[in-house]
Each structure stands twice: as C-alpha cells, then as structure tokens.
Design an enzyme around this catalytic site. Sequence first.
Site, PDB file in Angstrom:
ATOM      1  N   ASP A   1     -13.366 -11.048  29.041  1.00  0.00           N
ATOM      2  CA  ASP A   1     -12.970  -9.673  28.651  1.00  0.00           C
ATOM      3  C   ASP A   1     -11.902  -9.218  29.228  1.00  0.00           C
ATOM      4  O   ASP A   1     -11.465  -9.778  30.488  1.00  0.00           O
ATOM      5  CB  ASP A   1     -14.107  -8.644  29.074  1.00  0.00           C
ATOM      6  CG  ASP A   1     -14.093  -7.469  28.240  1.00  0.00           C
ATOM      7  OD1 ASP A   1     -13.651  -7.442  27.300  1.00  0.00           O
ATOM      8  OD2 ASP A   1     -14.647  -6.356  29.031  1.00  0.00           O
TER       9      ASP A   1
ATOM     10  N   ASN B   1     -18.218  -7.394  17.623  1.00  0.00           N
ATOM     11  CA  ASN B   1     -16.473  -7.368  17.367  1.00  0.00           C
ATOM     12  C   ASN B   1     -16.029  -7.254  15.743  1.00  0.00           C
ATOM     13  O   ASN B   1     -14.850  -7.035  15.637  1.00  0.00           O
ATOM     14  CB  ASN B   1     -15.981  -8.703  17.905  1.00  0.00           C
ATOM     15  CG  ASN B   1     -15.980  -8.688  19.540  1.00  0.00           C
ATOM     16  OD1 ASN B   1     -16.258  -9.733  20.246  1.00  0.00           O
ATOM     17  ND2 ASN B   1     -16.017  -7.451  20.228  1.00  0.00           N
TER      18      ASN B   1
END
Length: 236
Positions: free
Chosen positions: A8, A56
């Site tokens: 991330d 996502n």
Amino acid sequence: MHVAIIMDGNGRWAVARRLPRSAGHRAGAKAVNAIVEEAARRNVKTLSLYAFSAANWGRPRAEVNALFTLLRRHLLTQTRRCLEQGIRINIFGRRDRLSDDLLRVIERSEQLTAHCTRMQLRIAVDYSAQHSLLAAAHRMRLESDAGHARFAEHLAMVDHGASVTPPVDLLIRTGGEKRLSDFLLWECAYAELHFVDCCWPDFDEKAFAAALEEYSRRERRFGLLSPAPQARAGLG
Ligand code: IPE
Ligand code: IPE
Ligand code: MG
C-alpha cells in the site's frame, strides 16, 4: 515460511512527488522484483502479494486500467526471470471479471513456472477474502462432516490456488495503515503483523530484511502458554 504483503501507499508516494497516481503504481511495480528475489534468497517458501482488491474496482476507470496494464506487463516481462530462479507464479482471486487477454497471460505464466519449487509467488488479483470464504462455504454446504482441512481445500479451489495455502506466518503492510483490507482473513488467523510507514515504492530489501529480523524475535504461542513464564510463575 509464508509471508504476505499488502503493498500500500503507491498513490501517496506519487502525490508527495507531485506525480500522477499511475506513476506511483509504476514505481510500485518496480519495487516488487527486489522483494521477490530477496524473499527467495531468504528461503521464504510462499510469498503472497496483494496487487488488486475486489474493492479496488471502485477506483476511477483510468487508474484501474493502469493497474491492469502494469500487471499484464509485469507478468510478460518477469515470468522468465521467475522461471530462471525456480519461482512458481500463481494468481489468486476471482477470474470471471478479468479480460480474456489478461487471462491468457496469467495462464501462460502459471504454466511456464508450474514445475518450479524454490518459492511460490502468489499474486492476489480481484481478491476479496470475504468473497472467497463465502464461495468456499457454499461449496461446503453439502458436506456436513467436513472439517477445517476440507474447508481449506475448498478455499484453495475458489481462489484458483495451485495447492492448499499454508497459513500466513508474517503479514507486512506498507503505507502506514493498520488494517487487513479484506486480505487472507482465514490464512492470517495466527499471522504476526508488521506495519511500516514507508510507502510501497520505497520498501526495499533492507526494509524487508528488517521485517524478517523483527519477526524472528517474536514469540508465537498459538493460544498456548510460553514455557518460560509458566515455569517462573510455578503454575505447571
Ligand atoms: C496500493 O497503493 C496499490 C493498490 C491498492 C492497487 P494505493 O493506490 O492504495 O496507494 P494509497 O493508499 O492511495 O497511497
Ligand atoms: C489494499 O489497499 C489493497 C491493495 C494493496 C491491493 P487499499 O488502499 O485498497 O486499502 P484501503 O482502502 O486503504 O483499506
Ligand atoms: Mg491504499
């Protein structure tokens, strides 16, 4: 040893440099190679990388496209290198929402490296642990006496796993957030968690080695008592 990584912080890495988020994802894709090679060198047997979560899909279309273009390119350019190093590639997650072209690239990478045994590189694409758990539970529903091991087999099947996934020993998340974001909820039952503030494109071999070193000093108890304090307290 199974290490899982939530890669991330690509977007924030880019924004901090006044670059578009896609530049962060490009830098993030570059950072993957060094970690994969370091993991293999350090005898990690399974490495699971979170590349694209089911959630996502909700990002802007251009960003989603950029991510899939990078994934496709990564598989096309890195499969040979993995093959040379004895690394087996397996993509896990849903496949029904991926393009035919990407599916062909995925299958090629998996087939070419299917015999490799030094390390298994698992890349999560369109992955949601909750979705996988639900799908595995559906597959289980007619097997009333099936247990833990059978459930793990179903889970591997819905995830397109090459084999049953071993439990995660160490889960690393870069980018400073302290959450699992729907990654490997079943497999992380007793995982040691390691959160680092640096964004994924800056996570290098040294940072990875530091995570492994810190892990080696943890005491894993799996719900049992550690021998030393028990002896000290005279509770045996
Ligand atoms: C991780 O970086 C890559 C994916 C989730 C695909 P992010 O894009 O989430 O980066 P941040 O968290 O916005 O910085
Ligand atoms: C998790 O990161 C997914 C990947 C790294 C692929 P996200 O950036 O999507 O997670 P949240 O939104 O911070 O929970
Ligand atoms: Mg993020």
